[in-house]
Design a protein around this motif. Structure first.
Motif, PDB file in Angstrom:
ATOM      1  N   THR A 179       0.860  -1.181   0.000  1.00 40.16           N
ATOM      2  CA  THR A 179       0.000   0.000   0.000  1.00 40.16           C
ATOM      3  C   THR A 179       0.894   1.228   0.000  1.00 40.16           C
ATOM      4  OG1 THR A 179      -1.730  -1.143   1.252  1.00 40.16           O
ATOM      5  CG2 THR A 179      -1.823   1.250   1.210  1.00 40.16           C
ATOM      6  N   VAL A 180       0.641   2.148  -0.941  1.00 41.05           N
ATOM      7  CA  VAL A 180       1.445   3.362  -1.060  1.00 41.05           C
ATOM      8  C   VAL A 180       0.538   4.562  -0.808  1.00 41.05           C
ATOM      9  CG1 VAL A 180       3.083   4.644  -2.475  1.00 41.05           C
ATOM     10  CG2 VAL A 180       2.795   2.185  -2.849  1.00 41.05           C
ATOM     11  N   GLU A 181       0.879   5.354   0.202  1.00 38.25           N
ATOM     12  CA  GLU A 181       0.095   6.534   0.555  1.00 38.25           C
ATOM     13  C   GLU A 181       0.923   7.785   0.282  1.00 38.25           C
ATOM     14  OE1 GLU A 181      -2.441   5.911   4.297  1.00 38.25           O
ATOM     15  OE2 GLU A 181      -0.762   4.516   4.580  1.00 38.25           O
ATOM     16  N   PRO A 182       0.463   8.644  -0.630  1.00 33.35           N
ATOM     17  CA  PRO A 182       1.217   9.847  -0.979  1.00 33.35           C
ATOM     18  C   PRO A 182       0.920  11.018  -0.053  1.00 33.35           C
ATOM     19  CG  PRO A 182      -0.715   9.683  -2.369  1.00 33.35           C
ATOM     20  CD  PRO A 182      -0.744   8.468  -1.453  1.00 33.35           C
ATOM     21  N   THR A 183       1.657  12.105  -0.227  1.00 32.56           N
ATOM     22  CA  THR A 183       1.356  13.363   0.468  1.00 32.56           C
ATOM     23  C   THR A 183       0.393  14.168  -0.405  1.00 32.56           C
ATOM     24  OG1 THR A 183       3.162  14.550  -0.601  1.00 32.56           O
ATOM     25  CG2 THR A 183       3.683  13.379   1.427  1.00 32.56           C
ATOM     26  N   SER A 184      -0.001  15.318   0.064  1.00 33.94           N
ATOM     27  CA  SER A 184      -0.904  16.181  -0.708  1.00 33.94           C
ATOM     28  C   SER A 184      -0.243  16.682  -1.991  1.00 33.94           C
ATOM     29  CB  SER A 184      -1.353  17.372   0.138  1.00 33.94           C
ATOM     30  OG  SER A 184      -0.230  18.111   0.582  1.00 33.94           O
ATOM     31  N   SER A 185       1.093  16.722  -2.003  1.00 30.13           N
ATOM     32  CA  SER A 185       1.823  17.170  -3.203  1.00 30.13           C
ATOM     33  C   SER A 185       2.093  16.035  -4.178  1.00 30.13           C
ATOM     34  CB  SER A 185       3.145  17.832  -2.801  1.00 30.13           C
ATOM     35  OG  SER A 185       3.971  16.921  -2.098  1.00 30.13           O
ATOM     36  N   GLY A 186       1.742  14.804  -3.786  1.00 30.63           N
ATOM     37  CA  GLY A 186       1.894  13.681  -4.706  1.00 30.63           C
ATOM     38  C   GLY A 186       2.859  12.617  -4.231  1.00 30.63           C
ATOM     39  N   MET A 187       2.727  11.451  -4.819  1.00 34.00           N
ATOM     40  CA  MET A 187       3.560  10.299  -4.498  1.00 34.00           C
ATOM     41  C   MET A 187       4.961  10.455  -5.093  1.00 34.00           C
ATOM     42  SD  MET A 187       2.650   6.392  -5.647  1.00 34.00           S
ATOM     43  CE  MET A 187       0.940   6.591  -5.101  1.00 34.00           C
ATOM     44  N   ALA A 188       5.952   9.863  -4.441  1.00 30.97           N
ATOM     45  CA  ALA A 188       7.312   9.838  -4.994  1.00 30.97           C
ATOM     46  C   ALA A 188       7.299   9.091  -6.327  1.00 30.97           C
ATOM     47  CB  ALA A 188       8.266   9.165  -4.018  1.00 30.97           C
ATOM     48  N   THR A 189       8.024   9.606  -7.305  1.00 30.76           N
ATOM     49  CA  THR A 189       8.022   9.035  -8.649  1.00 30.76           C
ATOM     50  C   THR A 189       9.229   8.125  -8.879  1.00 30.76           C
ATOM     51  OG1 THR A 189       9.350  10.754  -9.710  1.00 30.76           O
ATOM     52  CG2 THR A 189       6.975  11.186  -9.455  1.00 30.76           C
ATOM     53  N   ILE A 190       9.184   7.418 -10.004  1.00 31.67           N
ATOM     54  CA  ILE A 190      10.288   6.525 -10.372  1.00 31.67           C
ATOM     55  C   ILE A 190      11.586   7.315 -10.564  1.00 31.67           C
ATOM     56  CG2 ILE A 190       9.810   6.632 -12.860  1.00 31.67           C
ATOM     57  CD1 ILE A 190      10.885   3.491 -10.885  1.00 31.67           C
ATOM     58  N   PHE A 191      11.485   8.607 -10.928  1.00 29.71           N
ATOM     59  CA  PHE A 191      12.688   9.438 -11.062  1.00 29.71           C
ATOM     60  C   PHE A 191      13.215   9.863  -9.689  1.00 29.71           C
ATOM     61  CE2 PHE A 191      10.474   9.944 -15.129  1.00 29.71           C
ATOM     62  CZ  PHE A 191      11.492   9.561 -15.998  1.00 29.71           C
ATOM     63  N   ASP A 192      12.306  10.019  -8.716  1.00 29.02           N
ATOM     64  CA  ASP A 192      12.743  10.287  -7.335  1.00 29.02           C
ATOM     65  C   ASP A 192      13.516   9.092  -6.787  1.00 29.02           C
ATOM     66  OD1 ASP A 192      11.327  12.677  -7.472  1.00 29.02           O
ATOM     67  OD2 ASP A 192       9.532  11.846  -6.518  1.00 29.02           O
ATOM     68  N   LYS A 193      13.226   7.914  -7.299  1.00 25.04           N
ATOM     69  CA  LYS A 193      13.889   6.697  -6.827  1.00 25.04           C
ATOM     70  C   LYS A 193      15.401   6.734  -7.071  1.00 25.04           C
ATOM     71  CE  LYS A 193      13.755   1.661  -7.013  1.00 25.04           C
ATOM     72  NZ  LYS A 193      13.345   0.444  -7.726  1.00 25.04           N
ATOM     73  N   ASP A 194      15.850   7.631  -7.946  1.00 24.03           N
ATOM     74  CA  ASP A 194      17.291   7.754  -8.199  1.00 24.03           C
ATOM     75  C   ASP A 194      18.063   7.998  -6.902  1.00 24.03           C
ATOM     76  OD1 ASP A 194      16.706   7.401 -10.833  1.00 24.03           O
ATOM     77  OD2 ASP A 194      17.326   9.406 -11.493  1.00 24.03           O
ATOM     78  N   VAL A 195      17.423   8.652  -5.929  1.00 22.00           N
ATOM     79  CA  VAL A 195      18.075   8.879  -4.622  1.00 22.00           C
ATOM     80  C   VAL A 195      18.330   7.541  -3.942  1.00 22.00           C
ATOM     81  CG1 VAL A 195      17.817   9.888  -2.318  1.00 22.00           C
ATOM     82  CG2 VAL A 195      17.066  11.171  -4.344  1.00 22.00           C
ATOM     83  N   TRP A 196      17.363   6.622  -4.020  1.00 18.60           N
ATOM     84  CA  TRP A 196      17.534   5.259  -3.488  1.00 18.60           C
ATOM     85  C   TRP A 196      18.698   4.563  -4.182  1.00 18.60           C
ATOM     86  CZ3 TRP A 196      13.214   1.266  -2.237  1.00 18.60           C
ATOM     87  CH2 TRP A 196      12.527   1.634  -1.076  1.00 18.60           C
ATOM     88  N   ILE A 197      18.646   4.558  -5.510  1.00 14.62           N
ATOM     89  CA  ILE A 197      19.646   3.819  -6.298  1.00 14.62           C
ATOM     90  C   ILE A 197      21.042   4.386  -6.066  1.00 14.62           C
ATOM     91  CG2 ILE A 197      20.395   3.221  -8.640  1.00 14.62           C
ATOM     92  CD1 ILE A 197      17.425   3.166  -9.426  1.00 14.62           C
ATOM     93  N   TYR A 198      21.150   5.712  -6.075  1.00 14.15           N
ATOM     94  CA  TYR A 198      22.433   6.367  -5.815  1.00 14.15           C
ATOM     95  C   TYR A 198      22.960   5.966  -4.436  1.00 14.15           C
ATOM     96  CZ  TYR A 198      25.580  10.230  -4.527  1.00 14.15           C
ATOM     97  OH  TYR A 198      26.645  10.988  -4.094  1.00 14.15           O
ATOM     98  N   SER A 199      22.105   6.043  -3.430  1.00 15.70           N
ATOM     99  CA  SER A 199      22.527   5.780  -2.042  1.00 15.70           C
ATOM    100  C   SER A 199      22.955   4.336  -1.842  1.00 15.70           C
ATOM    101  CB  SER A 199      21.391   6.130  -1.077  1.00 15.70           C
ATOM    102  OG  SER A 199      21.056   7.494  -1.163  1.00 15.70           O
ATOM    103  N   ILE A 200      22.123   3.383  -2.281  1.00 17.41           N
ATOM    104  CA  ILE A 200      22.456   1.981  -2.034  1.00 17.41           C
ATOM    105  C   ILE A 200      23.631   1.522  -2.895  1.00 17.41           C
ATOM    106  CG2 ILE A 200      20.172   1.350  -1.184  1.00 17.41           C
ATOM    107  CD1 ILE A 200      19.454   0.223  -3.863  1.00 17.41           C
TER     108      ILE A 200
END
Length: 317
Positions: free
Chosen positions: A68-89
């Motif tokens: 289950t994915v619950e977004p904020t009022s400004s919207g859900m994190a996108t696949i391009f935001d996921k770059d932070v995950w990929i970069y970090s790990i």
């Protein structure tokens, strides 16, 4: 010139926050990457939105797995935001491979992040990175995919726990260092080796849906010869909000362009399915994989036949 600035900032940061009993933070800029990593569960299941501004709560079920994915009022994190995950790990995994200490709080300069993930350098992209961090921090995941030794039926977490900008330099593009604390769930996945190498060309994929399709192909096809999936199921796995007929059209366009790193695609009209082929296999390996897949199909048929006979035998009693 930039490197001198980064080195000076790193030095100052260490002076301000010395180590105690364990590493308080991990500085990503110091690590040279030899490969990129992605987290396996988020490659298979739709944790991230395909477009910005999506404020609808998503509930996804595949077999016994629920997300289950619950977004904020400004919207859900996108696949391009996921770059932070990929970069970090990717940086953390590289450090682990080199037997270095790591932490789930990671510090990096926006410059290093933008260069590493193949983005333009400029004021707009710095602002977009800050928006990404806000969406990642606000988006909440609830799932029964657990990477902890504790017995839990489900777990909830933000896509990142927290973030902040350190040593902000107003009026300049270089805004200092960013500090991100990753969720414990993701940190556990890293230690449990629930990561897969991905192509550096992943960051060259422009369309959100195409990125998701690459992730799914990498997760399921991997280094095997081929992987077959129905268009309907692929549509579900991507998390696309497009109508199925439009998604099918986009698939056909991707098949024509054949632009995915590592994998070729073929659309099967009769079955309304997509077949992914590994581009990197030699002809010898392709033949080996072909025979292996044939053996698996024969074994599957034999198992079904055996099950039918056992069922018939029970019914005759």
């Amino acid at each position: 010139m930039v490197n001198h600035t980064i080195n000076q900032r790193v030095s100052n940061l260490r002076t301000l926050r010395p180590r105690k009993h364990e590493l308080e933070f991990f500085i990503a800029d110091e690590v040279e990457l030899s490969s990129f990593r992605d987290e396996m569960a988020s490659m298979e299941h739709p944790f991230f939105a395909m477009k910005g501004g999506d404020t609808k709560t998503r509930k996804y079920k595949n077999g016994n797995i629920t997300v289950t994915v619950e977004p904020t009022s400004s919207g859900m994190a996108t696949i391009f935001d996921k770059d932070v995950w990929i970069y970090s790990i990717s940086k953390l995994q590289e450090a682990m491979n080199n037997n270095e200490e790591i932490s789930r709080t990671i510090c990096f300069t926006p410059y290093d992040f933008l260069v590493t993930t193949n983005r333009e350098i400029g004021g707009r992209t710095y602002n977009e990175l800050e928006k990404s961090l806000k969406r990642l921090s606000g988006t909440r995941i609830t799932t029964n995919i657990v990477y902890s030794d504790e017995k839990q039926e489900s777990i909830g977490f933000g896509l990142i726990d927290s973030w902040r900008i350190l040593d902000e330099k107003k009026g300049k593009l270089d805004i200092g260092m960013i500090e991100v604390t990753l969720p414990d769930w993701l940190y556990q996945a890293l230690h449990k080796k629930k990561m897969l190498k991905i192509s550096p060309d992943y960051f060259r994929i422009r369309k959100a849906t195409d990125r998701r399709i690459y992730e799914i192909a990498r997760k399921h096809c991997g280094h095997q010869g081929e992987f077959n999936i129905s268009v309907e199921k692929l549509h579900l796995k991507t998390g696309s909000t497009a109508l199925l007929k439009m998604f099918r059209h986009n698939i056909k366009q991707l098949v024509k362009s054949n632009d995915l790193p590592d994998y070729e695609m073929r659309y099967d009209v009769e079955r309304d399915s997509v077949v992914f082929y590994n581009k990197n296999l030699t002809s010898e390996k392709k033949e080996t994989e072909k025979q292996r897949e044939k053996g698996k199909r024969e074994l599957y048929k034999f198992k079904n036949l055996l099950d039918e006979k056992l069922a018939a035998k029970r019914g005759g009693k």
